[in-house]
Design a protein around this motif. Sequence first.
Motif, PDB file in Angstrom:
ATOM      1  N   PRO A  97       1.116  -1.386   0.071  1.00  0.00           N
ATOM      2  CA  PRO A  97      -0.092  -0.021   0.049  1.00  0.00           C
ATOM      3  C   PRO A  97       0.866   0.923  -0.262  1.00  0.00           C
ATOM      4  O   PRO A  97       1.962   1.427   0.351  1.00  0.00           O
ATOM      5  CB  PRO A  97      -0.556   0.212   1.332  1.00  0.00           C
ATOM      6  CG  PRO A  97       0.088  -1.379   1.919  1.00  0.00           C
ATOM      7  CD  PRO A  97       0.691  -2.214   1.005  1.00  0.00           C
ATOM      8  N   VAL A  98       0.376   2.682  -0.366  1.00  0.00           N
ATOM      9  CA  VAL A  98       1.286   3.323  -0.830  1.00  0.00           C
ATOM     10  C   VAL A  98       0.398   4.776   0.151  1.00  0.00           C
ATOM     11  O   VAL A  98      -0.840   4.709  -0.539  1.00  0.00           O
ATOM     12  CB  VAL A  98       1.787   4.264  -2.344  1.00  0.00           C
ATOM     13  CG1 VAL A  98       2.359   5.408  -2.561  1.00  0.00           C
ATOM     14  CG2 VAL A  98       2.486   2.874  -2.798  1.00  0.00           C
ATOM     15  N   ARG A 116       9.785  10.018  -5.024  1.00  0.00           N
ATOM     16  CA  ARG A 116      10.306   8.793  -4.502  1.00  0.00           C
ATOM     17  C   ARG A 116       9.201   8.403  -3.648  1.00  0.00           C
ATOM     18  O   ARG A 116       8.206   8.768  -3.261  1.00  0.00           O
ATOM     19  CB  ARG A 116      11.415   8.771  -3.896  1.00  0.00           C
ATOM     20  CG  ARG A 116      12.831   9.629  -4.142  1.00  0.00           C
ATOM     21  CD  ARG A 116      12.946   8.697  -5.917  1.00  0.00           C
ATOM     22  NE  ARG A 116      14.190   8.674  -6.343  1.00  0.00           N
ATOM     23  CZ  ARG A 116      13.963   9.246  -7.498  1.00  0.00           C
ATOM     24  NH1 ARG A 116      13.000   9.565  -7.654  1.00  0.00           N
ATOM     25  NH2 ARG A 116      14.761   9.693  -8.075  1.00  0.00           N
ATOM     26  N   ILE A 117       9.391   6.972  -3.370  1.00  0.00           N
ATOM     27  CA  ILE A 117       8.604   6.347  -2.726  1.00  0.00           C
ATOM     28  C   ILE A 117       9.151   5.808  -1.275  1.00  0.00           C
ATOM     29  O   ILE A 117       9.723   4.615  -2.334  1.00  0.00           O
ATOM     30  CB  ILE A 117       7.215   5.382  -3.297  1.00  0.00           C
ATOM     31  CG1 ILE A 117       6.805   5.806  -4.215  1.00  0.00           C
ATOM     32  CG2 ILE A 117       6.722   3.869  -2.707  1.00  0.00           C
ATOM     33  CD1 ILE A 117       5.930   4.414  -5.648  1.00  0.00           C
ATOM     34  N   ILE A 118       9.225   6.472  -0.484  1.00  0.00           N
ATOM     35  CA  ILE A 118       9.905   5.290   0.154  1.00  0.00           C
ATOM     36  C   ILE A 118       9.054   4.017   0.720  1.00  0.00           C
ATOM     37  O   ILE A 118       8.028   4.151   1.620  1.00  0.00           O
ATOM     38  CB  ILE A 118      10.086   6.094   1.398  1.00  0.00           C
ATOM     39  CG1 ILE A 118      10.981   7.548   1.377  1.00  0.00           C
ATOM     40  CG2 ILE A 118      11.446   5.906   2.966  1.00  0.00           C
ATOM     41  CD1 ILE A 118      11.456   8.942   1.753  1.00  0.00           C
ATOM     42  N   ILE A 119       9.961   3.079   1.144  1.00  0.00           N
ATOM     43  CA  ILE A 119       9.650   1.936   1.086  1.00  0.00           C
ATOM     44  C   ILE A 119       9.703   1.314   2.561  1.00  0.00           C
ATOM     45  O   ILE A 119      10.703   1.557   3.274  1.00  0.00           O
ATOM     46  CB  ILE A 119       9.346   0.605   0.266  1.00  0.00           C
ATOM     47  CG1 ILE A 119       9.751   0.708  -1.179  1.00  0.00           C
ATOM     48  CG2 ILE A 119       8.856  -0.390   0.957  1.00  0.00           C
ATOM     49  CD1 ILE A 119       8.192   0.998  -0.254  1.00  0.00           C
ATOM     50  N   VAL A 120       8.713   1.994   4.077  1.00  0.00           N
ATOM     51  CA  VAL A 120       9.176   1.359   5.139  1.00  0.00           C
ATOM     52  C   VAL A 120       8.437   0.056   5.778  1.00  0.00           C
ATOM     53  O   VAL A 120       7.597  -0.192   4.789  1.00  0.00           O
ATOM     54  CB  VAL A 120       8.871   2.954   6.283  1.00  0.00           C
ATOM     55  CG1 VAL A 120       9.586   4.073   5.512  1.00  0.00           C
ATOM     56  CG2 VAL A 120       6.753   2.691   5.960  1.00  0.00           C
ATOM     57  N   ILE A 164       4.686   0.083   4.270  1.00  0.00           N
ATOM     58  CA  ILE A 164       3.834   0.689   3.706  1.00  0.00           C
ATOM     59  C   ILE A 164       5.010   1.560   2.703  1.00  0.00           C
ATOM     60  O   ILE A 164       6.018   2.071   2.960  1.00  0.00           O
ATOM     61  CB  ILE A 164       3.373   1.518   4.630  1.00  0.00           C
ATOM     62  CG1 ILE A 164       2.018   0.200   5.251  1.00  0.00           C
ATOM     63  CG2 ILE A 164       2.723   2.758   3.627  1.00  0.00           C
ATOM     64  CD1 ILE A 164       1.206   1.138   6.225  1.00  0.00           C
ATOM     65  N   GLY A 165       4.586   2.027   1.340  1.00  0.00           N
ATOM     66  CA  GLY A 165       5.552   2.681   0.454  1.00  0.00           C
ATOM     67  C   GLY A 165       4.313   4.722   1.515  1.00  0.00           C
ATOM     68  O   GLY A 165       3.155   4.975   1.469  1.00  0.00           O
ATOM     69  N   MET A 166       4.998   5.459   1.112  1.00  0.00           N
ATOM     70  CA  MET A 166       5.160   6.614   1.345  1.00  0.00           C
ATOM     71  C   MET A 166       5.627   8.175   0.065  1.00  0.00           C
ATOM     72  O   MET A 166       7.264   8.212  -0.378  1.00  0.00           O
ATOM     73  CB  MET A 166       5.813   7.355   3.002  1.00  0.00           C
ATOM     74  CG  MET A 166       5.785   6.415   3.952  1.00  0.00           C
ATOM     75  SD  MET A 166       5.880   7.352   5.225  1.00  0.00           S
ATOM     76  CE  MET A 166       7.778   7.212   5.198  1.00  0.00           C
TER      77      MET A 166
END
Length: 145
Positions: free
Chosen positions: A55-56, A75-79, A86-88
Amino acid sequence: MDNLNQYVIFRLGDEEYGINILQVKTIEKVLPITRIPRAPYYVKGVINLRGEIIPVIDLKKKFNLPERELTPDARIIIVSVSDVTIGMIVDSATEVIQLPQEAVEPANSVNVGINSDFIEGVGKLEDRLLIILNLEKLLLDVRVS
């Protein structure tokens, strides 16, 4: 200086934010996002990252910040927090820094424009201030089922 924490620094609009590097899995260019019906307003959808459906969320929407068009720097930071990945979406991910624990003021002593529950503190780095996010609290209510 033995109490150093490392943070991934990213931008949302004109502000710089930091998240603990230990919670960051990867930083990706913005991938195609599939919308999800009835998702919370700040959930953009899901991405397929090397076979994993993630999920983003749009942090700007989550923080009620003005939206801008995504730029090539976005960017999408995947944490990963508490076994949830989750992507942010952020405007840009700029650098990784080390900050001594004593350079971070607790959140309750600082008033910033976003929900202070999401903020761990404010880091002081030379002439810059970084809003250090508490991902556990920020992502607590993100569920895509």
